[in-house]
Design a protein around this motif. Structure first.
Motif, PDB file in Angstrom:
ATOM      1  N   SER A   1       2.461 -31.901   3.208  1.00  0.00           N
ATOM      2  CA  SER A   1       3.643 -31.165   3.649  1.00  0.00           C
ATOM      3  C   SER A   1       3.674 -30.932   5.154  1.00  0.00           C
ATOM      4  CB  SER A   1       3.738 -29.823   2.914  1.00  0.00           C
ATOM      5  OG  SER A   1       2.529 -29.087   3.072  1.00  0.00           O
TER       6      SER A   1
ATOM      7  N   VAL B   1       5.629 -33.702   7.081  1.00  0.00           N
ATOM      8  CA  VAL B   1       7.006 -34.014   6.690  1.00  0.00           C
ATOM      9  C   VAL B   1       7.962 -34.037   7.885  1.00  0.00           C
ATOM     10  CG1 VAL B   1       7.746 -31.631   6.257  1.00  0.00           C
ATOM     11  CG2 VAL B   1       8.795 -33.508   4.976  1.00  0.00           C
TER      12      VAL B   1
ATOM     13  N   LYS C   1       6.725 -30.298  -4.430  1.00  0.00           N
ATOM     14  CA  LYS C   1       5.429 -30.413  -3.783  1.00  0.00           C
ATOM     15  C   LYS C   1       4.334 -30.304  -4.844  1.00  0.00           C
ATOM     16  CE  LYS C   1       5.130 -27.862  -0.104  1.00  0.00           C
ATOM     17  NZ  LYS C   1       4.863 -26.685   0.777  1.00  0.00           N
TER      18      LYS C   1
ATOM     19  N   GLU D   1       1.147 -31.964  -1.247  1.00  0.00           N
ATOM     20  CA  GLU D   1       1.837 -33.191  -0.855  1.00  0.00           C
ATOM     21  C   GLU D   1       3.262 -33.195  -1.400  1.00  0.00           C
ATOM     22  OE1 GLU D   1      -0.546 -36.412  -2.259  1.00  0.00           O
ATOM     23  OE2 GLU D   1      -2.029 -36.208  -0.650  1.00  0.00           O
ATOM     24  N   HIS D   2       4.204 -33.674  -0.597  1.00  0.00           N
ATOM     25  CA  HIS D   2       5.589 -33.711  -1.036  1.00  0.00           C
ATOM     26  C   HIS D   2       5.811 -34.819  -2.057  1.00  0.00           C
ATOM     27  CE1 HIS D   2       6.842 -31.166   2.504  1.00  0.00           C
ATOM     28  NE2 HIS D   2       7.491 -30.627   1.488  1.00  0.00           N
TER      29      HIS D   2
ATOM     30  N   THR E   1       7.891 -39.625   3.472  1.00  0.00           N
ATOM     31  CA  THR E   1       8.329 -38.279   3.844  1.00  0.00           C
ATOM     32  C   THR E   1       8.117 -37.944   5.322  1.00  0.00           C
ATOM     33  OG1 THR E   1       6.194 -37.413   3.087  1.00  0.00           O
ATOM     34  CG2 THR E   1       8.024 -37.342   1.521  1.00  0.00           C
TER      35      THR E   1
END
Length: 232
Positions: free
Chosen positions: A19, A22, A33, A37-38, A188
């Motif tokens: 994240s 991003v 999420k 992590e997205h 991302t």
């Protein structure tokens, strides 16, 4: 291999970066999420992949040319395998500054590479000293490494397909300067405003990218087949 959301999930197309990496502009294509992590929205990935495939098929039916670009080390062999299957060109090593914007100069280097290969086939090297041969080989190997995927390219490509936008940002900038459409796989950490056509998807996993590139390859081949059929 059929394109379904389930298959894309199995191939890990939804897995984004941590994240903290991003790009805020990718927010519309992120659905959540997991473990920091997205996660990309695969419904949108499916939609944009279909849209990109239609674009490529149409362009190929109009005999457009394509250049695949990726500086990701894990994709070196995959790019070199995929691009020739649809008669396309590729850069899978260093992006030479001005490769597109200074095309006439790059074309001269390509001509030099072709000349090296003609010398090799003609047997002219037998008259070279060891020092001359070593220098010749160094020059040829460098040109082959940097331009080998462009053999046969006599003009600027009509479409550039980019994998790994941050690593290939100079290629993207040159496309935008020249008005050449770029189709980019966006993870991302990428910027969708720099892409003309894009697919939000994992651009790090070889499994994910093999699935995506194979899908794009088939789209180009469909368009080329349509073009051949229309000729008859």
């Amino acid at each position: 291999m059929a394109v379904t959301i389930d298959k894309m999930f199995q191939m890990g197309l939804h897995l984004g970066h941590q994240s903290k990496q991003v790009n805020p502009k990718m927010a519309p294509y992120i659905c959540g999420k997991k473990k920091g992590e997205h996660v990309l929205d695969l419904v949108q990935t499916y939609f944009f992949l279909k849209k990109a495939s239609r674009f490529l098929a149409k362009a190929a039916s109009q005999k457009k040319t394509f250049l695949f670009v990726s500086r990701k080390k894990q994709l070196t062999e995959l790019i070199a395998t995929i691009a020739p299957k649809c008669g396309s060109f590729y850069v899978n090593q260093r992006w030479l500054g001005g490769l597109l914007t200074n095309w006439e100069t790059v074309k001269k280097s390509l001509d030099k590479l072709n000349n090296f290969e003609r010398q090799e086939k003609s047997g002219l090297l037998s008259g070279f000293s060891k020092k001359e041969l070593a220098s010749w080989k160094r020059q040829k190997d460098r040109l082959d490494r940097e331009l080998g995927g462009l053999r046969g390219m006599v003009r600027l490509p009509d479409v550039v397909i980019v994998i790994g936008q941050p690593e290939s940002i100079n290629a993207v900038r040159e496309c935008r300067k020249l008005g050449i459409p770029n189709l980019t796989i966006l993870d991302t950490n990428c910027d969708p405003t720099l892409a003309d056509i894009f697919i939000p998807a994992n651009d790090d996993s070889v499994t994910s990218l093999r699935f995506l590139l194979t899908t794009l390859l088939k789209a180009i081949q469909r368009g080329q087949s349509r073009s051949s059929t229309n000729k008859k």
